[in-house]
Design an enzyme around this catalytic site. Structure first.
Site: not given
Ligand code: G6P
Length: 605
Positions: A2, A27, A75, A101-102, A478, A482, A485, A501, A600
């Site tokens: 959050c 966040r 969140w 937050n937490g 990756e 992308k 998500e 396989h 994020k």
């Molecule tokens: C979330 C974000 C990702 C990120 C991951 C790790 O899932 O959406 O984009 O790679 O957290 O976050 P960090 O801040 O540790 O890189």
């Protein structure tokens, strides 16, 4: 997960809080709220959904007059994203409000205790216990009530607390969740992240775990957990306001994709002095290291997967990549000869922090690669190399990933020279290739104007497969992340050799397969896999070097990247896949910067 923000000063608090919340919305964005102290009472406004709803409900904050307040963007963890579960939470007597937050881990027992004592709960959240504890412990001194409350809490928390009886005052508490204080003139602030402060002040204080602060318009006093005043260093915020704005782009994600050449250059250039790589204060005794473990979550983990090849190849040290959420519970085989490399854009990811602490307790040396200055991971590690990417706002990381790769490539080359595992000529050649990365990233951005068309073709796909071998496989991981998500299309990455396989059973007429073919040594092998999936009806979109004519004749569609040394290719190869995911998501009308269910900064386990 959050975002919290607080203001006390001379202006009306609500507009300042709303502006801060807009910056923190990445966040968490399922509900939001504010509490403002006015005329000896606390007025609260909450909405489900985005900050825009709170702006509308409060008429840009005008309906909540008052010069002290706290705000929150959520969140959801405990309880659905409803208005009663949105923060701020207020005490039964309406005299206190709290944003958090937490996670309060012992909230169940506290809730039982408080219920027995007659406190009434209005939400399903863990947070609400905090505000009832503050009310219970308040005997005319908010500082004492805050200290007694904090002593009862287990878990992670950044808190903002206001009291109607002590107008003009906010308490901000930090335990294992980010919290930064902003110093103004006649006004003071707190926030989860500097992006919310930068429009108002560049002078900040980073709270440490266990510390709390008393903010009034005239000053900030920080205390240790025993309530003793402590002197804190004032840090300068270097990020500028524009960096946290969209700057004419439709989305932060597109802006951040486009910023990559600059971000990679900013990360690399100060660390290359002539033919030397200078890694800040890093003085690891590399000869004592017999194993490197890279740990992270999400895209940061995939950056580790891609860089593993470069580190192993150049340094001849085994590199293991471990998801932080797995590593922390795996009774890891780690000792004083292990170098743990911890990757994190935010520096606050809960699982990554926990994995790092676990490995540190077993003697590992720890090197963090982090974007957010002063974050927990940066401070906990033995050494930290910052990725100078600037603020990353879009939830899906782009420049965070490529700058992490950049630091790891620099490290690989630096370590190889120290360990004498490559000769001088090879070192110089690789350094030249590395220095070319910003230019090559720019070319990768420029050379595929057809991606918008490809997005129109592929956006209706039900699922996509991303295949590749070696470094191409790491990029596939990756690339698929992308795509899923932000576009919500199911996407899976496979080591191309594994297709037969099992996965090949899923290939049918028209099934999109994104084939990554930028690793010269094994492109031929991946091409065989392209032939195999095409024979079963797949529609193949290949990513390859411009001069690879053989692939052009095999694939249905092409994306090109400029020629780049295989060891460093992931940083360039990912760029068109980011753009493809972006345009597919746009075609599908998705909320690109704030995908559903995500946040994020994942500060909960
Ligand atoms: C979330 C974000 C990702 C990120 C991951 C790790 O899932 O959406 O984009 O790679 O957290 O976050 P960090 O801040 O540790 O890189």
């Amino acid at each position: 997960m959050c975002g919290i923000v607080g203001y006390t000063g001379i202006q009306n608090a609500a507009p300042v809080l709303l502006e801060g919340l807009r910056k923190l919305e990445y966040r968490g964005y399922d509900s939001a709220g504010m509490a403002v102290v006015q005329d000896g009472r606390i007025a609260v406004s909450k909405v489900t959904g985005r900050i825009a709803g709170l702006v509308e409900k409060t008429e840009d904050g005008r309906l909540l007059p008052g010069t002290t307040g706290v705000g929150h963007t959520r969140w959801a963890t405990h309880g659905a994203p409803t208005e009663p579960n949105a923060h701020p939470h207020t005490s039964n007597d309406g005299r206190f409000a709290v944003v958090h937050n937490g996670i309060i881990e012992n909230y169940m027992e506290l809730r039982e205790e408080l219920t027995r004592k007659g406190y009434h709960f209005e939400s399903e959240t863990d947070t609400e216990v905090v505000v009832h504890l503050v009310e219970m412990y308040y005997k005319g001194n908010l500082k004492q009530a805050v200290m007694r409350t904090s002593a009862r809490l287990q878990g992670s928390y950044a808190l903002g607390i206001v009291c109607a009886d002590e107008p003009g005052k906010i308490f901000a508490v930090r335990e294992a969740s980010p919290l930064i204080l902003g110093i103004g003139i006649g006004e003071n602030y707190f926030a989860s992240d500097v992006t919310a402060l930068v429009a108002y002040t560049r002078n900040a204080i980073y709270l440490e775990d266990g510390e709390f602060a008393e903010l009034t318009p005239d000053g900030i006093q920080v205390y240790d957990c025993a309530g003793r005043p402590i002197q804190k260093k004032i840090s300068r915020i270097t990020w500028d306001i524009q960096a946290a704005e969209k700057g004419g782009y439709d989305h932060f994600m597109l802006k951040e994709i486009m910023e990559q050449p600059r971000a990679v250059k900013a990360t690399m250039a100060p660390r290359i002095k002539g033919s030397d790589i200078v890694l800040d204060d890093v003085d690891i005794d590399l000869k004592q290291i017999n194993k490197i473990v890279i740990t992270a979550c999400g895209s940061a983990y995939y950056a580790g997967c891609a860089a593993k090849y470069a580190i192993e190849k150049l340094c001849r040290i085994p590199v293991l990549t471990e998801l932080a959420s797995e590593l922390r519970y795996s009774d890891p085989l780690i000792d004083g000869h292990t170098l743990l490399i911890v990757l994190s854009q935010s520096g606050e990811t809960a699982d990554t922090i926990a994995a790092m602490r676990e490995c540190k307790s077993r003697g590992a040396k720890t090197l963090a690669v982090v974007n957010v200055v002063g974050s927990t991971i940066a401070k906990t590690a033995d050494w930290c190399l910052y990725t100078w990417a600037g603020p990353e706002i879009a939830v899906a990381t782009t420049k965070g990933y490529t700058t992490q790769l950049t630091v790891l490539y620099l490290f690989a080359l630096y370590a190889a020279r120290k360990l004498e595992t490559i000769d001088d000529a090879a070192y110089r050649k690789l350094l030249t290739s590395l220095k070319a990365l910003p230019k090559l990233l720019q070319q990768a951005l420029d050379m595929n104007p057809n991606i918008t068309q490809l997005a129109k073709k592929y956006h209706c796909a039900y699922s996509m497969f991303f295949i590749g071998r070696n470094t191409d496989y790491a990029v596939a991981l990756e690339g698929a992340l992308k795509m899923k998500e932000i576009s919500y299309i199911h996407a899976e990455s496979y080591a191309a050799g594994e297709l037969k396989h099992g996965t090949i059973a899923l290939i049918h007429e028209g099934q999109p397969v994104i084939a990554l073919c930028c690793n010269d040594s094994i492109t031929e092998k991946t091409m065989s896999n392209i032939v195999e999936v095409k024979a079963r009806g797949a529609e193949v979109l290949a990513v390859a070097f411009k001069d690879n004519q053989k692939i052009v004749s095999l694939a249905d569609d092409m994306i090109f990247i400029p020629k780049v040394n295989t060891l460093f290719s992931a940083a360039v190869e990912i760029v068109p896949l980011q753009i493809l995911a972006y345009h597919v998501a746009k075609e599908n009308g998705c909320d690109i910067d704030k995908p559903k269910n995500l946040a994020k900064s994942v500060t909960v386990e």
